[in-house]
Design an enzyme around this catalytic site. Structure first.
Site, PDB file in Angstrom:
ATOM      1  N   GLY A  14      21.108 -40.612  43.707  1.00  0.00           N
ATOM      2  CA  GLY A  14      20.834 -39.800  42.518  1.00  0.00           C
ATOM      3  C   GLY A  14      20.180 -38.476  42.861  1.00  0.00           C
ATOM      4  O   GLY A  14      19.406 -38.400  43.817  1.00  0.00           O
ATOM      5  N   ARG A  66      27.269 -42.296  46.061  1.00  0.00           N
ATOM      6  CA  ARG A  66      26.591 -43.505  46.527  1.00  0.00           C
ATOM      7  C   ARG A  66      27.424 -44.300  47.525  1.00  0.00           C
ATOM      8  O   ARG A  66      27.142 -45.482  47.753  1.00  0.00           O
ATOM      9  CB  ARG A  66      26.231 -44.385  45.330  1.00  0.00           C
ATOM     10  CG  ARG A  66      25.227 -43.770  44.376  1.00  0.00           C
ATOM     11  CD  ARG A  66      24.596 -44.783  43.443  1.00  0.00           C
ATOM     12  NE  ARG A  66      23.692 -44.156  42.494  1.00  0.00           N
ATOM     13  CZ  ARG A  66      22.423 -43.863  42.773  1.00  0.00           C
ATOM     14  NH1 ARG A  66      21.930 -44.141  43.951  1.00  0.00           N
ATOM     15  NH2 ARG A  66      21.656 -43.295  41.861  1.00  0.00           N
ATOM     16  N   ASP A 100      17.766 -46.762  50.693  1.00  0.00           N
ATOM     17  CA  ASP A 100      19.045 -47.278  51.181  1.00  0.00           C
ATOM     18  C   ASP A 100      19.747 -46.258  52.081  1.00  0.00           C
ATOM     19  O   ASP A 100      20.304 -46.612  53.123  1.00  0.00           O
ATOM     20  CB  ASP A 100      19.970 -47.621  49.999  1.00  0.00           C
ATOM     21  CG  ASP A 100      19.448 -48.810  49.191  1.00  0.00           C
ATOM     22  OD1 ASP A 100      18.857 -49.718  49.807  1.00  0.00           O
ATOM     23  OD2 ASP A 100      19.622 -48.823  47.965  1.00  0.00           O
ATOM     24  N   LYS A 145      14.034 -38.681  49.718  1.00  0.00           N
ATOM     25  CA  LYS A 145      14.335 -38.207  48.368  1.00  0.00           C
ATOM     26  C   LYS A 145      14.388 -39.375  47.397  1.00  0.00           C
ATOM     27  O   LYS A 145      14.917 -40.420  47.742  1.00  0.00           O
ATOM     28  CB  LYS A 145      15.716 -37.533  48.380  1.00  0.00           C
ATOM     29  CG  LYS A 145      16.290 -37.274  47.031  1.00  0.00           C
ATOM     30  CD  LYS A 145      17.642 -37.928  46.739  1.00  0.00           C
ATOM     31  CE  LYS A 145      17.712 -39.403  46.705  1.00  0.00           C
ATOM     32  NZ  LYS A 145      18.820 -40.005  45.960  1.00  0.00           N
ATOM     33  N   THR A 146      13.830 -39.301  46.267  1.00  0.00           N
ATOM     34  CA  THR A 146      14.117 -40.132  45.101  1.00  0.00           C
ATOM     35  C   THR A 146      13.059 -39.904  44.021  1.00  0.00           C
ATOM     36  O   THR A 146      11.857 -39.870  44.303  1.00  0.00           O
ATOM     37  CB  THR A 146      14.212 -41.654  45.394  1.00  0.00           C
ATOM     38  OG1 THR A 146      14.471 -42.323  44.149  1.00  0.00           O
ATOM     39  CG2 THR A 146      12.971 -42.277  46.019  1.00  0.00           C
ATOM     40  N   ASP A 180      12.339 -42.019  41.980  1.00  0.00           N
ATOM     41  CA  ASP A 180      11.731 -43.328  41.699  1.00  0.00           C
ATOM     42  C   ASP A 180      10.354 -43.484  42.348  1.00  0.00           C
ATOM     43  O   ASP A 180       9.576 -44.338  41.937  1.00  0.00           O
ATOM     44  CB  ASP A 180      12.630 -44.463  42.198  1.00  0.00           C
ATOM     45  CG  ASP A 180      13.999 -44.426  41.541  1.00  0.00           C
ATOM     46  OD1 ASP A 180      14.142 -43.750  40.515  1.00  0.00           O
ATOM     47  OD2 ASP A 180      14.927 -45.078  42.057  1.00  0.00           O
TER      48      ASP A 180
HETATM   49  P1  FBP Z   1      18.171 -42.973  43.936  1.00  0.00           P
HETATM   50  O1  FBP Z   1      17.576 -44.280  44.317  1.00  0.00           O
HETATM   51  O2  FBP Z   1      19.502 -42.758  44.520  1.00  0.00           O
HETATM   52  O3  FBP Z   1      17.238 -41.832  44.187  1.00  0.00           O
HETATM   53  O4  FBP Z   1      18.431 -43.051  42.362  1.00  0.00           O
HETATM   54  C1  FBP Z   1      17.543 -42.744  41.408  1.00  0.00           C
HETATM   55  C2  FBP Z   1      18.050 -43.118  40.024  1.00  0.00           C
HETATM   56  O5  FBP Z   1      17.843 -42.004  39.173  1.00  0.00           O
HETATM   57  C3  FBP Z   1      17.383 -44.370  39.442  1.00  0.00           C
HETATM   58  O6  FBP Z   1      16.134 -44.081  38.860  1.00  0.00           O
HETATM   59  C4  FBP Z   1      18.406 -44.838  38.449  1.00  0.00           C
HETATM   60  O7  FBP Z   1      18.305 -46.215  38.153  1.00  0.00           O
HETATM   61  C5  FBP Z   1      19.693 -44.536  39.146  1.00  0.00           C
HETATM   62  O8  FBP Z   1      19.445 -43.436  40.002  1.00  0.00           O
HETATM   63  C6  FBP Z   1      20.829 -44.224  38.216  1.00  0.00           C
HETATM   64  O9  FBP Z   1      21.987 -44.195  38.930  1.00  0.00           O
HETATM   65  P2  FBP Z   1      23.260 -43.327  38.583  1.00  0.00           P
HETATM   66  O10 FBP Z   1      22.921 -41.896  38.901  1.00  0.00           O
HETATM   67  O11 FBP Z   1      24.291 -43.846  39.519  1.00  0.00           O
HETATM   68  O12 FBP Z   1      23.556 -43.521  37.134  1.00  0.00           O
END
Ligand code: FBP
Length: 455
Positions: A37, A101, A132, A158-159, A161
């Site tokens: 993300g 992803r 990951d 990066k994230t 979260d």
């Molecule tokens: P990352 O772990 O790749 O940084 O993702 C963060 C995130 O925004 C999460 O908070 C959320 O659950 C997920 O991506 C949503 O995924 P997508 O962008 O595939 O809808």
């Protein structure tokens, strides 16, 4: 008149002293990709890499893989130019290259990645991603090493979260900006609730399994309730107990003449309460991303909870006028203009990644220490990925991964939340942090989480 975007793009970002004088050397060819993300600051990572490579040797090249790791497998890449980099400096978004992803983890995929890396003659590859993606960065590094391919693989944390952190990686980039964006909106909603006097706002927040985002936003805005998944799991609370806590609060506030309130719900709540899963259509639980994660953003936990609260209030014959309204704050916070903290952190992370490659380092994550302090105290560093991998069950198999950092219930952030929780439940202690600041005394302020954890 110049737009804010144009003005912000041209703003100078502070460079750590270690990167102000870069020794010249042979030209480097470095690849870069975004994985997972988006998170604010990613374009400054790319800019930092680019500028450091050019400082080493202006004949260096930065090659961007398009659409995430699949850009390597599908051979979709382009050489980035200064004008492309200049267009995204200090702005949010991974739109410079796109992200994805796709996971590189089968023998065929490793072989294909190796073939592409050798053909385009890369000296290094920077993988900008979460736990990951950095796990995968390690395994790609290991494969290249075993096959005697001289290409460094360097990860960047990066994230939004906030679950990729340790004593060596103090914060993942994007968390600061995302929490500030959400907190601005939550603060506004709190004041709207207190003005309109008629709605209970159920706000689901992104963050996957971990509740760091919810905890940080709760500290910034003081809503009436903030559910913390890790605590619920530890206490072994049932769905019924959670419904009771919320219904009690709605009830007690109604008796005080307050038929309004704000509740924060981490999107990962569902992962901690097995019964919630029982209330959700099975196909949503089976729908996993390439890393085996449940797509929690798609599950409307806030509506499920509110429906159960309504039933409970009815069962009790409560006097409350319960008028729920719903929000999901997630994508709004991933591509905002990076806060001054994320802009500075990311640019220097990018420079660090490029210079680690220049020094032949591989299988490491670029890091910066002391980031809770003044920028003048920040110190570039790196973290070996191999030693931080642990065995975990993923998709029914034991795998070596970087463990997700969950909320530490003994830590200073959760303790600080506990100190105010009971008061916030019934009183209107709402805080409105307002928008992210790019100038003036508040521009440097970082998350409460980072401050409490490292001061
Ligand atoms: P990352 O772990 O790749 O940084 O993702 C963060 C995130 O925004 C999460 O908070 C959320 O659950 C997920 O991506 C949503 O995924 P997508 O962008 O595939 O809808």
């Amino acid at each position: 008149m110049m737009s804010f975007e144009e003005i912000r793009r041209k703003e100078k970002i502070r460079i750590l002293p270690e990167f102000q004088k870069i020794a010249t050397g042979d030209p480097l060819r470095v690849g870069v990709l975004f994985s997972g993300g988006p998170a604010s600051g990613g374009s400054n990572v790319a800019a930092g890499i680019y500028d450091a490579l050019m400082a080493v040797n202006p004949k260096s090249e930065l090659i961007g893989f398009l659409g995430g790791p699949s850009g390597i497998l599908e051979e979709k890449f382009k050489t980035l130019t200064l004008s492309e980099i200049d267009l995204v400096r200090n702005l949010g978004g991974f739109d410079l290259l796109g992200t994805g992803r796709t996971k590189i983890d089968t023998p065929d995929q490793f072989e294909k990645a190796k073939e592409v890396i050798q053909r385009i003659n890369l000296d290094g590859l920077v993988i900008i991603g979460g736990d990951d993606s950095n796990t995968n960065a390690y395994f790609l590094h290991d494969f290249l090493l075993k096959n005697e391919v001289k290409c460094s693989v360097v990860g960047v944390p990066k994230t939004i979260d906030g679950d990729l952190k340790s004593k060596d990686v103090e914060i993942s980039f994007g968390f600061d900006t995302a929490c500030k964006v959400y907190s601005e909106m939550i603060g506004n909603i709190c004041i709207d609730a207190k003005s309109s006097l008629k709605y209970w706002h159920f706000i689901k927040l992104m963050g996957r399994t971990a509740s760091h985002v919810t905890l940080e936003c709760a500290l910034q805005t003081c809503p009436n309730i903030a559910l913390i998944g890790e605590e619920i799991a530890k206490e072994g609370r049932t769905l019924k107990q959670i419904v009771t806590i919320v219904a009690d609060t709605v009830d007690e506030r109604a008796r005080d003449g307050k038929n309004y309130g704000v509740i924060l719900i981490p999107e990962g709540l569902i992962e901690f309460i097995p019964e919630v899963a029982g209330e959700i259509p099975a196909e949503l639980l089976e729908d996993r991303d390439s890393h085996g994660n449940i797509q929690v953003s798609k599950i409307e936990t806030e509506k499920l909870l509110s429906k159960m609260v309504r039933d409970e209030l009815k069962r009790r014959g409560s006097v409350a006028k319960f008028n729920p309204t719903y929000h999901f704050f997630g994508y709004e916070g991933r591509c905002g203009f990076p806060s001054e903290f994320d802009a500075t952190y990311c640019y220097n992370l990018g420079m660090n990644a490029a210079l680690l490659i220049n020094n032949g380092k591989s299988g490491v994550m670029a890091a910066i220490r002391n980031v809770a302090k003044e920028v003048t105290d920040w110190k570039p560093s790196s973290v070996e990925l191999g030693p931080i991998l642990v065995e975990e069950m993923r998709n029914g198999k034991m795998k070596k991964v970087i463990a997700k950092a969950l909320v530490d219930l003994q830590g200073p952030v959760f303790k600080s939340f506990l100190l105010q929780r009971e008061q916030n439940r019934l009183q209107d202690n709402y805080k409105r942090p307002g928008p992210i600041q790019f100038s003036g005394p508040l521009k440097e302020i970082t998350t409460i989480t980072l401050f409490l954890e490292h001061n």
